[in-house]
Design an enzyme around this catalytic site. Structure first.
Site, mmCIF file in Angstrom:
data_model
loop_
_atom_site.group_PDB
_atom_site.id
_atom_site.type_symbol
_atom_site.label_atom_id
_atom_site.label_comp_id
_atom_site.label_asym_id
_atom_site.label_seq_id
_atom_site.Cartn_x
_atom_site.Cartn_y
_atom_site.Cartn_z
ATOM 1 N N ASN A 9 23.606 -5.334 -6.192
ATOM 2 C CA ASN A 9 24.733 -4.979 -5.329
ATOM 3 C C ASN A 9 25.585 -6.232 -5.150
ATOM 4 O OD1 ASN A 9 26.504 -4.094 -3.388
ATOM 5 N ND2 ASN A 9 24.983 -3.972 -1.747
ATOM 6 N N LYS A 11 28.391 -6.522 -3.712
ATOM 7 C CA LYS A 11 29.132 -6.514 -2.451
ATOM 8 C C LYS A 11 30.590 -6.943 -2.695
ATOM 9 C CE LYS A 11 24.901 -7.101 0.172
ATOM 10 N NZ LYS A 11 24.282 -7.584 1.419
ATOM 11 N N HIS A 97 24.384 2.031 2.893
ATOM 12 C CA HIS A 97 24.030 0.629 3.092
ATOM 13 C C HIS A 97 24.279 0.247 4.546
ATOM 14 C CE1 HIS A 97 24.023 -3.748 2.714
ATOM 15 N NE2 HIS A 97 23.378 -3.573 1.564
ATOM 16 N N GLU A 99 25.582 -2.186 5.900
ATOM 17 C CA GLU A 99 26.913 -2.726 6.191
ATOM 18 C C GLU A 99 27.932 -1.597 6.354
ATOM 19 O OE1 GLU A 99 25.636 -6.684 3.746
ATOM 20 O OE2 GLU A 99 27.064 -5.302 2.820
ATOM 21 N N GLU A 169 15.656 -1.249 2.830
ATOM 22 C CA GLU A 169 16.166 -2.591 3.095
ATOM 23 C C GLU A 169 16.093 -2.884 4.589
ATOM 24 O OE1 GLU A 169 19.274 -4.173 0.020
ATOM 25 O OE2 GLU A 169 20.218 -2.644 1.249
ATOM 26 N N GLY A 175 20.426 -10.804 3.192
ATOM 27 C CA GLY A 175 21.291 -11.976 3.176
ATOM 28 C C GLY A 175 20.924 -13.055 4.178
ATOM 29 N N SER A 214 16.703 -10.097 0.497
ATOM 30 C CA SER A 214 16.354 -11.457 0.066
ATOM 31 C C SER A 214 15.317 -11.471 -1.061
ATOM 32 C CB SER A 214 15.860 -12.289 1.263
ATOM 33 O OG SER A 214 16.885 -12.416 2.235
ATOM 34 N N GLY A 236 22.297 -11.339 -3.174
ATOM 35 C CA GLY A 236 22.751 -12.651 -3.625
ATOM 36 C C GLY A 236 22.250 -13.064 -4.994
#
Length: 257
Positions: A9, A11, A97, A99, A169, A175, A214, A236
């Protein structure tokens, strides 16, 4: 036997140069890697470029996207339809997600509607679920995950989960550099699978459940060694070809083992 899926992902990250370089690097790193499906979800503006780079590399990578609308056309300014995503070769679409749930106030019910519309359009929903740090500390993790999955099951039936992907998640691990231990992640994954099995053991045994939060090359092997963890949704580390490929290779190795 479930087939592991490792999905990146990206993002809100990217440029034409970055997308091209990253996918060229991934295509090279994944040469000869078997036993795992590898997918990427770039920002919408770069899906066209990603489609072309993936094709140039021999289609070793599945193209995905980070969101979808509930309509295929019409007066919905700024939205992006499943039909459009499909037109560019995207098949695995992230929904729910944390977010999106937080910044865009997307409810469980709204996410379930997206799930149904993706299935209707022949696309693969990647349904994100997970708890906040406060919910984790209150011992509510399993209840939160069950509620988010039940938004789909109660409206569409447990069979709707066939062919879909669930991505667990924990929000506190996204993150942050924090990560659930492999044992803790396995406990929650087993709970999710048992919750689905209460409705259908057949569906529960087949559904892919990823871990996200992570995930790095250093901890991927421990996650993938767990019986109920079927790959990862990577943030990331997915922005670096070598790191992301190392995670995919760890999933392929675990499957062989």
């Amino acid at each position: 036997m479930r087939h592991p899926v490792v999905m990146g992902n990206w993002k809100l990250n990217g440029s034409k140069e970055m997308v091209s370089d990253l996918l060229k690097g991934l295509n090279a790193e994944l040469e000869g890697v078997e036993g795992v499906d590898v997918a990427v979800a770039p920002p919408a503006l770069y899906i066209d470029l990603a489609e072309r780079e993936i094709a140039a590399g021999g289609n070793k990578i599945i193209l995905g996207a980070q969101n979808t609308d509930l309509n295929n056309s019409g007066a919905f300014t700024g939205d992006m339809s499943p039909a459009m995503l499909k037109d560019f070769g995207a098949s695995h679409i992230i929904i729910g997600h944390s977010e999106r749930r937080e910044y865009h106030a997307e409810s469980d019910e709204f996410v379930a509607k997206k799930f149904a519309f993706l299935k209707e359009n022949g696309l693969t929903p990647v349904l994100c679920i997970g708890e906040s740090e406060a919910q984790n500390e209150a011992g509510e993790t399993e209840a939160v995950c069950a509620r988010q999955i039940d938004a789909v099951i109660n409206t569409q039936g447990v069979e709707a989960l066939e062919g879909a992907i669930i991505a667990y998640e924990p929000i506190w691990a996204i993150g942050t550099g924090k990560a659930a231990t492999a044992e803790d992640a396995q406990r929650i994954h087993a709970s999710i699978r048992a919750h689905i099995a209460a409705k259908s053991e057949e569906v529960a045994n087949k559904v892919v459940i990823q871990y996200g939060g992570s995930v790095k090359p250093e901890n991927a092997e421990a996650y993938f060694a767990q019986p109920d963890i079927d790959g990862a949704l990577v943030g990331g580390a997915a922005l670096d070809a070598k790191s992301f490929a190392a995670i995919a290779k760890a999933a392929a190795t675990a499957k062989k083992a």
